[in-house]
Design a protein around this motif. Sequence first.
Motif, PDB file in Angstrom:
ATOM      1  N   ASP A 202     -12.637   1.266  -9.021  1.00 53.25           N
ATOM      2  CA  ASP A 202     -14.028   1.375  -9.455  1.00 53.25           C
ATOM      3  C   ASP A 202     -14.598   2.649  -8.840  1.00 53.25           C
ATOM      4  OD1 ASP A 202     -16.575   1.039 -10.385  1.00 53.25           O
ATOM      5  OD2 ASP A 202     -17.061  -0.699  -9.135  1.00 53.25           O
ATOM      6  N   GLY A 203     -14.161   3.768  -9.383  1.00 51.97           N
ATOM      7  CA  GLY A 203     -14.555   5.070  -8.847  1.00 51.97           C
ATOM      8  C   GLY A 203     -13.423   5.780  -8.140  1.00 51.97           C
ATOM      9  N   ALA A 204     -12.487   5.023  -7.586  1.00 53.23           N
ATOM     10  CA  ALA A 204     -11.323   5.621  -6.928  1.00 53.23           C
ATOM     11  C   ALA A 204     -10.246   5.920  -7.970  1.00 53.23           C
ATOM     12  CB  ALA A 204     -10.778   4.682  -5.862  1.00 53.23           C
ATOM     13  N   TYR A 205      -9.317   6.810  -7.620  1.00 55.22           N
ATOM     14  CA  TYR A 205      -8.198   7.123  -8.505  1.00 55.22           C
ATOM     15  C   TYR A 205      -7.070   7.717  -7.679  1.00 55.22           C
ATOM     16  CZ  TYR A 205     -10.077  11.912  -8.347  1.00 55.22           C
ATOM     17  OH  TYR A 205     -10.532  13.133  -7.923  1.00 55.22           O
ATOM     18  N   PHE A 206      -5.926   7.958  -8.314  1.00 56.87           N
ATOM     19  CA  PHE A 206      -4.759   8.541  -7.662  1.00 56.87           C
ATOM     20  C   PHE A 206      -4.355   9.816  -8.405  1.00 56.87           C
ATOM     21  CE2 PHE A 206      -4.393   3.900  -7.185  1.00 56.87           C
ATOM     22  CZ  PHE A 206      -4.332   3.786  -5.800  1.00 56.87           C
TER      23      PHE A 206
ATOM     24  N   ARG B 284       0.822  -1.217   0.000  1.00 60.30           N
ATOM     25  CA  ARG B 284       0.000   0.000   0.000  1.00 60.30           C
ATOM     26  C   ARG B 284       0.858   1.270   0.000  1.00 60.30           C
ATOM     27  NH1 ARG B 284      -5.525  -1.074   1.781  1.00 60.30           N
ATOM     28  NH2 ARG B 284      -5.777  -3.334   1.970  1.00 60.30           N
ATOM     29  N   ASP B 285       2.110   1.088  -0.355  1.00 61.65           N
ATOM     30  CA  ASP B 285       3.041   2.210  -0.405  1.00 61.65           C
ATOM     31  C   ASP B 285       2.818   2.984  -1.708  1.00 61.65           C
ATOM     32  OD1 ASP B 285       5.123   3.993  -0.298  1.00 61.65           O
ATOM     33  OD2 ASP B 285       6.694   2.475  -0.043  1.00 61.65           O
ATOM     34  N   LEU B 286       2.413   4.228  -1.608  1.00 62.38           N
ATOM     35  CA  LEU B 286       2.122   5.045  -2.784  1.00 62.38           C
ATOM     36  C   LEU B 286       3.279   5.973  -3.146  1.00 62.38           C
ATOM     37  CD1 LEU B 286      -1.628   5.956  -2.149  1.00 62.38           C
ATOM     38  CD2 LEU B 286      -0.679   4.151  -3.598  1.00 62.38           C
ATOM     39  N   ARG B 287       4.445   5.689  -2.597  1.00 64.41           N
ATOM     40  CA  ARG B 287       5.594   6.516  -2.937  1.00 64.41           C
ATOM     41  C   ARG B 287       6.113   6.187  -4.332  1.00 64.41           C
ATOM     42  NH1 ARG B 287       9.761   5.374   1.701  1.00 64.41           N
ATOM     43  NH2 ARG B 287       8.874   3.296   1.332  1.00 64.41           N
TER      44      ARG B 287
ATOM     45  N   ALA C  52      -4.413   9.019  -2.814  1.00 64.64           N
ATOM     46  CA  ALA C  52      -5.629   8.364  -3.289  1.00 64.64           C
ATOM     47  C   ALA C  52      -6.840   9.261  -3.097  1.00 64.64           C
ATOM     48  CB  ALA C  52      -5.833   7.040  -2.569  1.00 64.64           C
ATOM     49  N   SER C  53      -7.745   9.165  -4.060  1.00 61.79           N
ATOM     50  CA  SER C  53      -9.058   9.781  -3.930  1.00 61.79           C
ATOM     51  C   SER C  53     -10.073   8.656  -3.998  1.00 61.79           C
ATOM     52  CB  SER C  53      -9.297  10.792  -5.051  1.00 61.79           C
ATOM     53  OG  SER C  53     -10.593  11.338  -4.968  1.00 61.79           O
ATOM     54  N   GLY C  54     -10.880   8.486  -2.965  1.00 61.09           N
ATOM     55  CA  GLY C  54     -11.755   7.334  -2.894  1.00 61.09           C
ATOM     56  C   GLY C  54     -11.052   6.171  -2.227  1.00 61.09           C
ATOM     57  N   THR C  55     -11.626   4.998  -2.383  1.00 59.90           N
ATOM     58  CA  THR C  55     -11.103   3.812  -1.700  1.00 59.90           C
ATOM     59  C   THR C  55     -10.702   2.751  -2.707  1.00 59.90           C
ATOM     60  OG1 THR C  55     -12.618   4.262   0.146  1.00 59.90           O
ATOM     61  CG2 THR C  55     -11.562   2.088   0.089  1.00 59.90           C
ATOM     62  N   PRO C  56      -9.429   2.708  -3.094  1.00 54.47           N
ATOM     63  CA  PRO C  56      -8.961   1.642  -3.998  1.00 54.47           C
ATOM     64  C   PRO C  56      -8.871   0.313  -3.258  1.00 54.47           C
ATOM     65  CG  PRO C  56      -7.120   2.999  -3.293  1.00 54.47           C
ATOM     66  CD  PRO C  56      -8.359   3.638  -2.731  1.00 54.47           C
ATOM     67  N   THR C  57      -8.902  -0.772  -4.004  1.00 57.29           N
ATOM     68  CA  THR C  57      -8.813  -2.112  -3.427  1.00 57.29           C
ATOM     69  C   THR C  57      -7.525  -2.771  -3.884  1.00 57.29           C
ATOM     70  OG1 THR C  57     -11.233  -2.338  -3.454  1.00 57.29           O
ATOM     71  CG2 THR C  57      -9.942  -4.364  -3.237  1.00 57.29           C
TER      72      THR C  57
END
Length: 577
Positions: free
Chosen positions: A401-405, A364-367, A378-383
């Motif tokens: 599904d609706g979420a994005y970065f 879950r590291d978004l670096r 993140a915007s929304g809740t990614p899975t």
Amino acid sequence: MSSSRRLFLLNAGLIPAAAALPVPAAASPSGGARPDTDSPRFTLAVIPDTQYLYDRDRGDAAPLEASLRYIVDSAREHNMVFVAHLGDMTENGLASEFSSISRTFRILDRFPYSVLAGNHDIDASKDDQRGPSPYLDNFGPARFRNSPSFRGATRDGYNSYHVFRAAGREWVVLALDWRPSAGSIAWARDVLRKHPRSPVILTTHEFVHADSGDGNAVLSDFGQRLWNDLVKDNDQIFLTLNGHFWPPGRTVLRNSAGNDVHAHITNYQDRYYGGSAMIRLYHFDLARGVIDVQTFSPWLLAQRKLNVLAQQEIERSGPLDYFSVEMDFAKRFSGFAPVPPVASRPAREMVIPGTVAYWRFDSRDLRDLSGNGNDLVASGTPTWSPEHHASQPGHGSVFLDGAYFKTVSGAPLNRATFQRGYTIEAFFKLPTDFNSSHAWGALLSRLGTGRDAGKTGDDPSEPVATLSLSDGHALQWATFPLNQNGISTNWGHELPLGKWWHVAVVNDGRCTTLYVDGARLLRNPSTPAVGISTANDVWLMGAYTYDRKIDKTFYGWIGDVRVVDRPLAERDFMVRS
């Protein structure tokens, strides 16, 4: 040239009949061509009952001679790797008959092939412990001492096995007698144990019949015993081929492992001229996941003039003679020869010179793993998901599904214009329920419009760059280059759903080329497109904007994504072909 093509040219009078099928006086021992054993495409030739061609003083060796010469002469064309005769070589099993067919088979000697005894070749009332016979005198193990495929036989000599190499692996052919004894069945099981990772093709004279006439084959009484004693519990056997009965037919059986076993019967002795030495070619294509089957008579193909009956028999085109078998070979063989998964590759190996940004989702590291500070939020809740492309460096993905970065404010990537070229790579998968309502969601796009970047051509409300999926799930790379006032667009083709893909957008400082799974696509513009315009806004992963507003979000899985500030060659892509 396929047999269908030869037939077309012959009937059209565009080539002479003699040219349709070369029939030399003698064939070279190796067929003049070694097979390409690494190609995913290869061919197995099958010869069913030839008994009426070798019947006392009533036969004719010419048809089979033509078939065998065709096999040898077309070996390179078809990447022919093996030939299997299915028994009933002769009508009465007489020494004179076997002497004749033995001479014919000299054409094929030292080419990989197998034969087996049918009920007309031996004393059919006995099993393979019957003792000496003209069959053994001519086609016993001694004949195959120089064969490139022969690996062994039972002590009685009536059962043999062969190994050929194709598509980068070894394949086994079991050639079993008309009535193998219990000891021979045990021998066959031992052969499989000695080759535990090899797919096996079982050839025998009797196994299934299609007496109902509808083409649906069923096990004969003997076939049922062979199924119970050998085939059912040996997952390596995926295809069985037999003659004896007619008409032809086929069926799919389910073995103890829950896998398909394809059972085919082919026999044309009841047709004109004792079957005219029909051969059946099994064209394996592991790349396409299919076996294409065709049946024809090379002897008739070579005739300059054909009578009315012969014209009907040149090629069999019905659904039982000309068909395709779809097969996921890797999946079917996974129980005994699983394909080892490609190991995950460290992120540091992916950060090659020129890497501007690298993101992966095996955590879950978004670096930004390139170390350049192009981190995501993140915007929304990614899975997060363990799913990934088979050759993807990171073994994980994110389902959107609706979420994005989006990249963080102030990320260096936001200002980059890539005037010297660039490569953008991404792994992705679209769900099987992807439809037009999900169209135009972007894998990767750039916030800011063409208008924001000073562009007035086309629709300036479009984003300055977007890699999207159309309603026909085709890739589109659309960007306002630095040197153009309008949009430059690369198009892909419709991609099957439910499958992982790798896309690469490569700009060499002048033109942009789109690749899928390392393969260059067609619809790439030749008009120079230098760099990517920017309004110094963030990049978006999983969202597309119109007039600076989120218009569509991506529906599906996204795996590793990498951006490099130079054009990469296909060999340097993250995907491994």
